[in-house]
Design a protein around this motif. Sequence first.
Motif, PDB file in Angstrom:
ATOM      1  N   UNK A  19      37.190  30.944  39.905  1.00  0.00           N
ATOM      2  CA  UNK A  19      37.823  30.316  38.757  1.00  0.00           C
ATOM      3  C   UNK A  19      39.322  30.458  38.919  1.00  0.00           C
ATOM      4  N   UNK A  20      40.003  29.333  39.112  1.00  0.00           N
ATOM      5  CA  UNK A  20      41.451  29.311  39.349  1.00  0.00           C
ATOM      6  C   UNK A  20      41.831  30.259  40.486  1.00  0.00           C
ATOM      7  N   UNK A  21      41.012  30.244  41.518  1.00  0.00           N
ATOM      8  CA  UNK A  21      41.287  31.044  42.713  1.00  0.00           C
ATOM      9  C   UNK A  21      40.796  32.471  42.653  1.00  0.00           C
ATOM     10  N   UNK A  22      40.406  32.937  41.473  1.00  0.00           N
ATOM     11  CA  UNK A  22      39.914  34.315  41.330  1.00  0.00           C
ATOM     12  C   UNK A  22      38.431  34.370  41.660  1.00  0.00           C
ATOM     13  N   UNK A  23      38.020  35.240  42.606  1.00  0.00           N
ATOM     14  CA  UNK A  23      36.593  35.359  42.943  1.00  0.00           C
ATOM     15  C   UNK A  23      35.770  35.755  41.723  1.00  0.00           C
ATOM     16  N   UNK A  24      34.647  35.061  41.527  1.00  0.00           N
ATOM     17  CA  UNK A  24      33.794  35.319  40.377  1.00  0.00           C
ATOM     18  C   UNK A  24      32.406  35.771  40.815  1.00  0.00           C
TER      19      UNK A  24
END
Length: 218
Positions: A19-24
């Motif tokens: 999500x927006x480059x953040x690993x989820x």
Amino acid sequence: MSNNDADNALHLEAIDIRLQGTPLVAIDTRIEPGEVLTVMGPSGVGKSTLLAFIAGFLDPAFSARGNVWLRGRNLARLPAEQRRLGLLFQDPLLFPHLSVGGNLGFGLRRDHSRRDRYHAIETALAEIGLSGYADRDPATLSGGQRSRVALMRVLLSRPNAMLLDEPFSKLDTALREDMRSLVFSRIHQENLPTLMVTHDEADAEAAGGRVLRLMPPY
């Protein structure tokens, strides 16, 4: 993994959702036919997002990579309606404009004759203890009855795998035990690889399979 792998397991291969480059969510596993893999974790960690990716309706706000192999096909390349996945949610989501029988008939192939459809619906209702309910309005059913109809509607569509998103969370304690027993017995009977998202440890215990716990990325 190759597209020649035509077994009945559900393979989640190198899935990476951000999500927006953040690993989820990052997952690489295989769910065997008849096995229930339970995914747990706090709200917002990505459990339902993983289901949405597998099912084919991931919100565009997320970016995702990876493959979803089932019966020799990479589902990640197919539109949602072609993936042949059975979904059960917190709410039964029965169609209010259709009778109980009409809801069940929705899951049947359109090439069934009228007689075959009638027989299939009556047989399905008998299997879930609702014989004679075909003409009933879904609004007149109890919560447990609606959940049973929703399950049978999914099974009549002949899915190749099941996705369960908190399917028992809105039932009272007694009904939860009954529905767990019904859902998991049918999954084993139909030999369907299944991924279940839940907050409830009792759901995971009843499923009897592996438990994957997702953690926040911070």
